[in-house]
Design a protein around this motif. Structure first.
Motif, short mmCIF file in Angstrom:
data_model
loop_
_atom_site.label_atom_id
_atom_site.label_comp_id
_atom_site.label_asym_id
_atom_site.label_seq_id
_atom_site.Cartn_x
_atom_site.Cartn_y
_atom_site.Cartn_z
N CYS A 1 -5.20 3.66 0.43
CA CYS A 1 -5.72 2.79 -0.82
C CYS A 1 -5.82 3.77 -2.55
CB CYS A 1 -5.72 0.94 -0.44
SG CYS A 1 -6.55 0.76 -0.36
N GLY B 1 -10.81 -1.22 1.10
CA GLY B 1 -10.73 0.23 0.95
C GLY B 1 -10.29 1.21 1.37
N CYS B 2 -9.19 1.51 1.59
CA CYS B 2 -9.19 3.10 2.82
C CYS B 2 -8.50 4.25 2.09
CB CYS B 2 -8.31 2.43 3.78
SG CYS B 2 -7.14 2.11 3.34
N CYS C 1 -5.62 -2.08 5.26
CA CYS C 1 -7.26 -2.59 5.19
C CYS C 1 -7.34 -3.68 4.82
CB CYS C 1 -7.66 -1.17 4.51
SG CYS C 1 -8.01 -1.39 2.16
N CYS D 1 -3.29 -4.14 0.68
CA CYS D 1 -3.28 -2.90 1.34
C CYS D 1 -2.96 -2.61 2.82
CB CYS D 1 -4.65 -1.32 0.79
SG CYS D 1 -4.71 -0.47 2.04
ZN LIG Z 1 -6.14 0.45 1.92
#
Ligand SMILES: [Zn+2]
Length: 205
Positions: free
Chosen positions: A104, A100-101, A72, A69
């Motif tokens: 994504c 992770g964000c 992030c 991603c």
């Molecule tokens: Zn992300």
């Protein structure tokens, strides 16, 4: 032009080969580990080597790798074995999966990208196929003709920050060193010689 969904038996393989020999452009898929493995797979299906050599133009192998991603992903330190595999690790922008964000959905990855290797059946490969050379010999000849392997294609994508190195290592095998790149064998040690026992001549009286 003919599309064959998947060649999984001898009969389908034979029909595809015959169609190509009669002037059709045939595209088909096969399940193998890499591009050169397709030749072995066809031989395993009892397709005669001369038929493979005369009808096969090329094989494109692919594996799918998760794309980091961009929102992030976090910078990664190059692993020791990556330094050995990348020509210039300092020039590359290495990343690993982030936490992770929202972008994504907390996965750290967005979709997948292919790593590819293309083997074109050259006259050199043709003669190797006809003489039933080993898969290793065909692979070595193919790669020495400047066909990057899936692993090498993946390394470019690692260096570009698109995919993580550990993900590439999960889906592909690093290239085996070629015979001419292997360290030379040490000098052979001669087998121990039996000790010479001096013969005593006993005079006969
Ligand atoms: Zn992300």
């Amino acid at each position: 032009m003919i599309l064959v969904g998947e060649i999984r038996d001898r009969e389908t393989a034979r029909i595809a080969m015959q169609a190509s020999l009669t002037g059709h452009l045939v595209f088909a898929t096969l399940h193998t580990n890499d591009a050169v493995g397709a030749i072995t797979r066809l031989l395993d299906m009892e397709i005669p080597p001369y038929l493979i050599a005369s009808s096969l133009s090329g094989v494109l192998a692919q594996r799918l790798v998760q794309v980091l991603c961009p929102a992030c992903k976090v910078p990664a330190k190059p692993a020791a074995d990556l330094c050995a595999n990348l020509l210039d690790p300092t020039a590359s922008r290495l990343y690993q999966r982030g936490p992770g964000c929202d972008k994504c959905h907390g996965l750290g990855a967005v979709g997948r990208i292919g790593v590819f290797e293309l083997v074109t059946v050259t006259s050199k490969l043709r003669s190797l196929i006809i003489t039933r050379a080993s898969e290793a010999e065909i692979r070595e000849a193919a790669h020495s003709d400047d066909f990057p392997s899936m692993f090498q294609d993946g390394l470019v994508k690692v260096a570009d920050g698109q995919i993580a190195y550990d993900e590439l290592m999960r889906v592909t095998e690093p290239d085996r060193p070629r015979a001419d790149e292997l360290p030379a064998d040490p000098e052979p040690v001669p087998p121990p010689q039996p000790a010479l026992v001096p013969l005593r001549v006993i005079p006969l009286n």
